[in-house]
Write an enzyme that holds these catalytic residues in place. Structure first.
Site, mmCIF file in Angstrom:
data_model
loop_
_atom_site.group_PDB
_atom_site.id
_atom_site.type_symbol
_atom_site.label_atom_id
_atom_site.label_comp_id
_atom_site.label_asym_id
_atom_site.label_seq_id
_atom_site.Cartn_x
_atom_site.Cartn_y
_atom_site.Cartn_z
ATOM 1 N N ASP A 213 65.749 19.119 -7.017
ATOM 2 C CA ASP A 213 65.041 18.258 -7.972
ATOM 3 C C ASP A 213 65.492 16.803 -7.912
ATOM 4 O O ASP A 213 65.507 16.092 -8.915
ATOM 5 C CB ASP A 213 65.201 18.790 -9.412
ATOM 6 N N LYS B 55 62.477 14.562 -4.249
ATOM 7 C CA LYS B 55 62.079 14.551 -2.831
ATOM 8 C C LYS B 55 60.572 14.357 -2.690
ATOM 9 O O LYS B 55 60.102 13.639 -1.817
ATOM 10 C CB LYS B 55 62.482 15.874 -2.155
ATOM 11 N N GLY C 86 59.594 22.987 -6.807
ATOM 12 C CA GLY C 86 58.608 22.294 -7.641
ATOM 13 C C GLY C 86 58.750 20.810 -7.397
ATOM 14 O O GLY C 86 59.772 20.215 -7.728
ATOM 15 N N HIS C 87 57.771 20.218 -6.734
ATOM 16 C CA HIS C 87 57.839 18.800 -6.371
ATOM 17 C C HIS C 87 56.736 18.054 -7.105
ATOM 18 O O HIS C 87 55.554 18.343 -6.930
ATOM 19 C CB HIS C 87 57.660 18.626 -4.848
ATOM 20 N N GLN D 258 64.566 22.406 -2.311
ATOM 21 C CA GLN D 258 65.905 22.587 -2.895
ATOM 22 C C GLN D 258 66.827 21.430 -2.476
ATOM 23 O O GLN D 258 66.336 20.345 -2.225
ATOM 24 C CB GLN D 258 66.501 23.956 -2.492
ATOM 25 N N THR E 96 60.108 26.853 -13.636
ATOM 26 C CA THR E 96 60.393 27.823 -14.700
ATOM 27 C C THR E 96 60.447 27.184 -16.097
ATOM 28 O O THR E 96 60.522 27.902 -17.087
ATOM 29 C CB THR E 96 61.762 28.500 -14.443
#
Ligand code: GDP
Ligand code: IMO
Ligand code: MG
Length: 427
Positions: free
Chosen positions: A13, A16, A40-41, A227, A304
């Site tokens: 997080d 990126k 999640g980007h 990640q 999440t």
């Protein structure tokens, strides 16, 4: 040959997605090479927000070919739902613009069930995974016997045989571990995945060959890490890691493209540190400053929704991430989130067993024992979200960025002062 790679140097997080989106203008192909829908980007431009998970950020630009390469684990349902969402908002995505590796591995419902049993049984030592079946699918890949690759989906008889065998095995195993377990039906899974395959088929190809041809044709490749380096299966804070090579080390194995193809490895760091899930976190702030950073930085998981744990910038963590990934330069993100704090701390070394060290401990038990040694820096009070030149940053903000560069012995090429594409300082 000039390929670029974007890798996170902390625990994920690091923003990126924003940098990959920014760099798409100077590339032809964006390659996602590991991870799955645990990522999640978030990408923001023109007042729009896109939350990408399995799709490379290149999917938002019409001139880019997006490649989901061999090292990725694919949940077909999640993939198609995400693709449908993008098509609704941005129009059709032709198969020429989105390629999926036939060597990538497939996530099935029993992977999620198995992960839930495992995680729930570990209680306080749970890894705190995203519960997307990522680790259980990668385990299958390493174990081989029960693995199914994207290419296998194209052979219905083979898929049927494999599912009959695997589902019978999983049902036995899961029933023994969980009294409430409802057995899976191999025929139902086969029918469901056959329907996904019909839709996925046009996108599936040998992406390794595609990338080799692209290199020969002098196409400009951009590798998008998911990640972060400290979540790397081999080099991260094991076992509190993800199950793929999420540092720069994974680019070669995950894509089939030799490391030496990459001429620019950009390490992405947040101006502070966050982590989601379990595991030691030396600079964690459990006080009101941590909550302040969480509130201002909207530090809640994209996948999440979990609150991210927040802490001061840790140069031992990021320095280690930079060394294993082999970065050429840094991009310092979310600097604006620190505006308004009276003073800021950066961890420049650890005290471990009475000694000062900048080496990152190889065992989490050691990491849990370290005492961060902080350098205290003065804060800045002004809003920096509209700054577009390094020279216009308040002197204390500049000093903060310079300290990160000094401690990591790496130059800072990009500073981000807001989520939008425009809110970026290129130095
Ligand atoms: P990724 O997984 O590394 O792509 O990062 P995430 O997208 O999960 O998290 C980064 C978050 O920070 C996203 O919500 C971005 O929109 C946001 N973001 C990116 N750059 C900046 C920045 O410079 N300032 C602020 N305030 N937010 C940013
Ligand atoms: P992006 O790409 C932050 C974390 C999980 C958990 C551990 C293992 O958005 O930076 P997994 O489901 O992968 O087996 O979970 O890894 N994790 C992430 N943390 N950002 C991510 O992705 C993450 N992907 C996995 O929280 O601690
Ligand atoms: Mg993320």
């Amino acid at each position: 040959m000039s390929a670029t790679a974007v890798v996170g140097l902390q625990w994920g997080d690091e923003a990126k997605g924003k940098i990959v989106d920014l760099l798409t203008s100077e590339h032809d192909i964006v390659v996602r090479y590991q991870g799955g829908n645990n990522a999640g980007h978030t990408v923001k431009f023109d007042g729009e927000t896109y939350k990408l998970s399995l799709m490379p950020a290149g999917i938002l630009r019409d001139h880019i070919v997006s490649v989901v390469a061999t090292g990725v684990v694919i949940n077909p349902k999640a993939f198609l739902t995400e693709l449908d969402g993008i098509v609704t908002r941005r129009g059709p995505v032709s198969p020429e613009r989105l390629r999926i590796s036939d060597r990538a591995h497939v996530i099935f419902p029993y992977h999620l069930a198995e992960e839930a049993v495992l995680e729930n049984s570990r209680k306080t030592e749970a890894i705190g995974t995203t519960m997307r079946g990522i680790g259980t699918c990668y385990r299958e890949k390493a174990g081989r016997a029960h693995a199914i690759r994207v290419g296998d989906l194209l052979y219905p008889d083979l898929l049927k045989r494999r599912l009959d065998e695997i589902v019978a095995y999983k049902n036995q195993m899961l029933a023994a571990l969980d009294p409430n377990f409802q057995p899976f039906n191999a025929d139902a899974i086969f029918a469901e995945y056959s329907a996904y395959t019909e839709r996925l088929k046009p996108y599936i190809c040998d992406t390794t060959a595609l990338l080799h041809h692209a290199i020969a044709a002098k196409k400009r490749l951009l590798f998008e890490g998911a990640q972060g380096s400290l979540l790397d299966l081999d080099h991260g804070t094991f076992p509190y890691v993800t199950s793929s090579s999420s540092s720069g080390c994974g680019i070669h194995s995950g894509s089939g493209v030799p490391e030496r193809t990459i001429s620019r490895m950009i390490g992405i760091v947040k101006a502070y540190t966050t982590r989601v899930g379990g595991g030691p976190f030396p600079t964690e702030l459990t006080c009101e400053i941590g909550q302040h950073i969480r509130d201002v930085g909207h530090e809640y998981g994209t996948v999440t929704g979990r609150p991210r744990r927040c802490g001061w910038f840790d140069a031992v963590v990021a320095g280690y991430g930079a060394r294993i990934s082999g970065v050429d330069c840094l991009s310092v993100m979310l600097l604006d989130v620190l505006s308004g704090l009276d003073e800021l701390k950066i961890c420049e070394a650890y005290e471990l067993d009475g000694e000062r060290t900048t080496d990152f401990p190889s065992h989490v038990e050691k990491l849990a024992q370290v005492k961060p040694i902080f350098r205290t820096l003065p804060g800045w009070k002004t809003d920096i979200t509209k700054v577009r030149k390094l020279a216009d940053l308040p002197p204390n903000a500049r000093r903060y960025v310079d300290t990160i560069a000094e401690l990591l012995q790496t130059r800072v090429e990009i500073v981000s002062v807001g989520p939008d594409r425009e809110q970026t300082i290129l130095s």
